[in-house]
Design an enzyme around this catalytic site. Sequence first.
Site, PDB file in Angstrom:
ATOM      1  CG  HIS A 139      37.542  36.668  43.753  1.00 42.09           C
ATOM      2  ND1 HIS A 139      36.455  37.461  44.037  1.00 42.09           N
ATOM      3  CD2 HIS A 139      38.612  37.499  43.791  1.00 42.09           C
ATOM      4  CE1 HIS A 139      36.835  38.699  44.226  1.00 42.09           C
ATOM      5  NE2 HIS A 139      38.153  38.750  44.092  1.00 42.09           N
ATOM      6  CG  ASP A 169      33.314  36.116  44.749  1.00 36.47           C
ATOM      7  OD1 ASP A 169      34.030  35.131  45.020  1.00 36.47           O
ATOM      8  OD2 ASP A 169      33.779  37.211  44.379  1.00 36.47           O
ATOM      9  CB  SER A 242      38.659  41.198  46.365  1.00 37.47           C
ATOM     10  OG  SER A 242      38.496  41.694  45.064  1.00 37.47           O
TER      11      SER A 242
END
Length: 404
Positions: A139, A169, A242
């Site tokens: 993402h 992901d 992230s």
Amino acid sequence: MRSSSLRLLAFLGRFAVLGLALAFVFSLVSPALVERLRDAFSRAPAATAPAAAGAATNGRSRGPVSYADAVSRASPAVVNIYANKITPYRQLQPRVVLDPLTQRLLGTYSMGPLMQRRDQSLGSGVIFSTDGYVLTNNHVISGADDIQVLLDDDRVAKARVIGTDAETDLAVLKIDVGNLPAIAVADGAEASVGDVVLAIGNPVGIGKTVTMGIVSGTGRQLRLSSYEDFIQTDAAINAGNSGGALVNALGELIGINTAMYPRTPTRDGRGSVTPGAEGIGFAIPVATARNVLDQIVRHGVVVRGWLGVDYADIPIANGASVARPGAVVLNVYPNGPAAAAGIRAGDLLLKLDGRDIVDQTDLLNREAALAPGTRVKLECLRGGRPMTFELALAQRPTPGTTGT
């Protein structure tokens, strides 16, 4: 007998008087010596504390005063990622129209022409090899047409996408620069609740930041992606973390930071409210991350086995306190392995190759770990009647997965 006791007391008394006299003389001649002797005799020998039982179990020992060594070991292999993409958009434009009934001018809005703007998403990444393979979250770089990587030594490198895996992901990038550090990876021991961990990344774009916490839980399922086995931690994870590193107290990678629980209550489209929480972050275990990286580097995609069915946990029966082990078939894909074998929607899948199926997550992970073409045996119940099917797994379709 009495006279002997009196003689003994007299003898001891003479020695006591002599000792006091000598002490008095010493105090006059050398008071410093007397002070040193008093200090020496007043100190009790330090008791040796017994080692705590299990203080160094499974390679773990008492935590250090500082984690600077762990940070200096891991931090050079953690990078900042700046993913740029062009986003189309339209703006509302005010306009004036004449109302045909009242003949008055009215203010209103219309959609303007299609325009473009360049957006930038922030994230982090981890250098896995000295030849430039970088792992991050899918993402973070999804839809980007330009990805820049800021290294620990302030060099900037342009990255290209080797492959992505939407089902975990994760994404693999490649940077072609020399003298790269690679992250040290934990030796395969699974993270345990209570382990000290450090999260390293680029939260909210302020620059590389380290936060500390512990492993709060393992095996967490959030239904964010198909394959989940998250490590939960209370080390602060924010937007921009992230794709960054979750390391142990030795600076070894144990996970890829990927999500945080919202701090404020959220409401979905059906009106359901999810309460906010503090100190709940999640990381993908390093074993999963390394497997995805190895397969993408080797094949360009992640190759997983596939039964050709959608399934869910078996619903809890009325009056039961726990869910029944196994999985219930929701849908059978035409031309898939299960359809060819005769499996139907509603069948209860109980065993795969003789081993009990715990739940849908267990079955999903076990079928994915098998190579396409592998023959397996499924033991099922259909309408209360036991049945057995043999089939060869196909390769799982990979929606959202791209390769070079």
